[in-house]
Design a protein around this motif. Structure first.
Motif, PDB file in Angstrom:
ATOM      1  N   GLY A  56       0.777  -1.234   0.000  1.00  0.00           N
ATOM      2  CA  GLY A  56       0.000   0.000   0.000  1.00  0.00           C
ATOM      3  C   GLY A  56       0.805   1.279   0.000  1.00  0.00           C
ATOM      4  O   GLY A  56       0.241   2.351   0.160  1.00  0.00           O
ATOM      5  N   GLY A  57       2.069   1.200  -0.181  1.00  0.00           N
ATOM      6  CA  GLY A  57       2.886   2.408  -0.233  1.00  0.00           C
ATOM      7  C   GLY A  57       2.979   2.925  -1.648  1.00  0.00           C
ATOM      8  O   GLY A  57       2.423   2.370  -2.579  1.00  0.00           O
ATOM      9  N   GLY A  58       3.672   3.970  -1.806  1.00  0.00           N
ATOM     10  CA  GLY A  58       3.876   4.551  -3.119  1.00  0.00           C
ATOM     11  C   GLY A  58       4.635   5.845  -2.971  1.00  0.00           C
ATOM     12  O   GLY A  58       5.143   6.167  -1.904  1.00  0.00           O
ATOM     13  N   PRO A  59       4.697   6.622  -4.037  1.00  0.00           N
ATOM     14  CA  PRO A  59       5.406   7.898  -3.945  1.00  0.00           C
ATOM     15  C   PRO A  59       4.702   8.830  -2.956  1.00  0.00           C
ATOM     16  O   PRO A  59       3.496   9.023  -3.022  1.00  0.00           O
ATOM     17  CB  PRO A  59       5.358   8.457  -5.359  1.00  0.00           C
ATOM     18  N   GLY A  60       5.448   9.353  -2.033  1.00  0.00           N
ATOM     19  CA  GLY A  60       4.905  10.298  -1.067  1.00  0.00           C
ATOM     20  C   GLY A  60       4.232   9.669   0.140  1.00  0.00           C
ATOM     21  O   GLY A  60       3.718  10.371   0.991  1.00  0.00           O
ATOM     22  N   VAL A  61       4.205   8.353   0.245  1.00  0.00           N
ATOM     23  CA  VAL A  61       3.579   7.681   1.378  1.00  0.00           C
ATOM     24  C   VAL A  61       4.671   7.278   2.361  1.00  0.00           C
ATOM     25  O   VAL A  61       5.633   6.613   1.987  1.00  0.00           O
ATOM     26  CB  VAL A  61       2.788   6.431   0.919  1.00  0.00           C
TER      27      VAL A  61
END
Length: 104
Positions: free
Chosen positions: A80-85
């Motif tokens: 569930g992560g990504g850029p900016g998380v």
């Protein structure tokens, strides 16, 4: 009779000293076995390298750093992560009470 009691007590004391890591740690500062001494030297060498690396991987090169970053990104996307998380932040949950029909 007396000698058997002395032998039994000596064995108990020997067992207690063997189990007590605080006492044995001081005794093992100087290794008597050359293989053991080599192992201790390598551990100390790694600790020194770790201090000089400053929180990064020890004895790494740019390709290893790139592989590590790719794996971290892969795990972040998978969970569930990504850029900016920020994956180190505890997730916040918002629960709402369901609407209940009072007529039933």
């Amino acid at each position: 009779m007396l000698s058997s009691n002395i032998v039994r007590e000596a064995k108990a004391i020997q067992l207690a000293f063997r189990r007590n890591y605080g006492v044995s740690a001081v005794l093992y500062q100087k290794a008597s076995d050359p293989i053991q001494q080599l192992f201790v030297d390598k551990i100390r060498e790694y600790a020194q390298k770790k201090k000089t690396a400053g929180g990064k991987l020890v004895d790494s090169n740019p390709s290893i750093e790139k592989q590590l970053q790719q794996e971290l990104e892969k795990v972040a996307r998978q969970y569930g992560g990504g850029p900016g998380v920020d994956m180190t932040k505890f997730p916040s949950f918002k629960f709402e009470d369901p609407k209940v029909d009072p007529q039933v």
